[in-house]
Design a protein around this motif. Structure first.
Motif, PDB file in Angstrom:
ATOM      1  N   ARG A   1       6.546   7.038  -6.285  1.00  0.00           N
ATOM      2  CA  ARG A   1       7.423   5.877  -6.052  1.00  0.00           C
ATOM      3  C   ARG A   1       7.844   5.806  -4.585  1.00  0.00           C
ATOM      4  NH1 ARG A   1       8.553   1.012  -6.099  1.00  0.00           N
ATOM      5  NH2 ARG A   1      10.721   0.431  -6.309  1.00  0.00           N
TER       6      ARG A   1
ATOM      7  N   ASN B   1       6.181   6.915  -2.077  1.00  0.00           N
ATOM      8  CA  ASN B   1       5.000   6.471  -1.331  1.00  0.00           C
ATOM      9  C   ASN B   1       4.814   4.960  -1.428  1.00  0.00           C
ATOM     10  OD1 ASN B   1       4.302   8.976  -0.342  1.00  0.00           O
ATOM     11  ND2 ASN B   1       2.878   9.421  -2.002  1.00  0.00           N
ATOM     12  N   GLU B   2       5.051   4.392  -2.610  1.00  0.00           N
ATOM     13  CA  GLU B   2       4.945   2.938  -2.769  1.00  0.00           C
ATOM     14  C   GLU B   2       5.954   2.227  -1.874  1.00  0.00           C
ATOM     15  OE1 GLU B   2       5.560   2.093  -6.892  1.00  0.00           O
ATOM     16  OE2 GLU B   2       3.745   3.148  -7.526  1.00  0.00           O
TER      17      GLU B   2
ATOM     18  N   GLN C   1       7.384   3.417   0.784  1.00  0.00           N
ATOM     19  CA  GLN C   1       7.020   3.663   2.180  1.00  0.00           C
ATOM     20  C   GLN C   1       5.905   2.712   2.626  1.00  0.00           C
ATOM     21  OE1 GLN C   1       5.641   7.642   2.948  1.00  0.00           O
ATOM     22  NE2 GLN C   1       6.186   7.519   5.106  1.00  0.00           N
ATOM     23  N   GLU C   2       4.947   2.461   1.763  1.00  0.00           N
ATOM     24  CA  GLU C   2       3.882   1.511   2.091  1.00  0.00           C
ATOM     25  C   GLU C   2       4.447   0.107   2.279  1.00  0.00           C
ATOM     26  OE1 GLU C   2       0.823   1.749  -0.867  1.00  0.00           O
ATOM     27  OE2 GLU C   2       0.340   3.828  -0.358  1.00  0.00           O
ATOM     28  N   GLU C   3       5.413  -0.261   1.444  1.00  0.00           N
ATOM     29  CA  GLU C   3       6.046  -1.575   1.569  1.00  0.00           C
ATOM     30  C   GLU C   3       6.806  -1.686   2.893  1.00  0.00           C
ATOM     31  OE1 GLU C   3       9.522  -4.160  -0.638  1.00  0.00           O
ATOM     32  OE2 GLU C   3       8.378  -2.729  -1.834  1.00  0.00           O
TER      33      GLU C   3
ATOM     34  N   TYR D   1       6.221   0.027   5.608  1.00  0.00           N
ATOM     35  CA  TYR D   1       5.219  -0.002   6.671  1.00  0.00           C
ATOM     36  C   TYR D   1       4.649  -1.412   6.826  1.00  0.00           C
ATOM     37  CZ  TYR D   1       0.913   0.781   9.235  1.00  0.00           C
ATOM     38  OH  TYR D   1      -0.102   0.692  10.152  1.00  0.00           O
ATOM     39  N   SER D   2       4.359  -2.054   5.703  1.00  0.00           N
ATOM     40  CA  SER D   2       3.811  -3.410   5.748  1.00  0.00           C
ATOM     41  C   SER D   2       4.799  -4.374   6.393  1.00  0.00           C
ATOM     42  CB  SER D   2       3.479  -3.872   4.329  1.00  0.00           C
ATOM     43  OG  SER D   2       3.071  -5.213   4.321  1.00  0.00           O
ATOM     44  N   ARG D   3       6.060  -4.258   6.018  1.00  0.00           N
ATOM     45  CA  ARG D   3       7.073  -5.141   6.607  1.00  0.00           C
ATOM     46  C   ARG D   3       7.267  -4.848   8.089  1.00  0.00           C
ATOM     47  NH1 ARG D   3      11.718  -6.204   2.076  1.00  0.00           N
ATOM     48  NH2 ARG D   3      10.278  -6.806   0.433  1.00  0.00           N
ATOM     49  N   ASN D   4       7.228  -3.581   8.455  1.00  0.00           N
ATOM     50  CA  ASN D   4       7.356  -3.232   9.866  1.00  0.00           C
ATOM     51  C   ASN D   4       6.174  -3.756  10.667  1.00  0.00           C
ATOM     52  OD1 ASN D   4       9.807  -1.961   9.599  1.00  0.00           O
ATOM     53  ND2 ASN D   4       8.961   0.090   9.516  1.00  0.00           N
TER      54      ASN D   4
END
Length: 76
Positions: free
Chosen positions: A29, A31-32, A34-36, A38-41
């Motif tokens: 969770r 990691n999910e 964190q990926e979100e 990262y995408s927003r950043n």
């Protein structure tokens, strides 16, 4: 001869396995999320780059056209 601690060890191992399973779910969770983030950043980084390029273009235009003025200074 049976190990007198076998049941305790088995119970402890079951608790460890359960804890590791929960930890694995939690890490998945994280990691999910964190990926979100990262995408927003990444999107924010693109917008920032666009704004920097726009500002550079505005500065260039104002310099070349002679319309650039000194910044306002408030001497309070």
């Amino acid at each position: 001869m049976e190990n007198p601690h076998e049941k305790d060890q088995s119970d402890a191992l079951a608790r460890i396995i359960s804890g590791v399973s929960k930890l694995n779910s939690s890490i998945a969770r994280v990691n999910e999320i964190q990926e979100e983030v990262y995408s927003r950043n990444l999107n924010l980084s693109v917008v920032s780059e666009i704004m920097q390029n726009y500002q550079a273009s505005v500065d260039y235009y104002l310099r070349e056209s002679g319309a650039m003025k000194e910044p306002f200074k408030n001497d309070d």
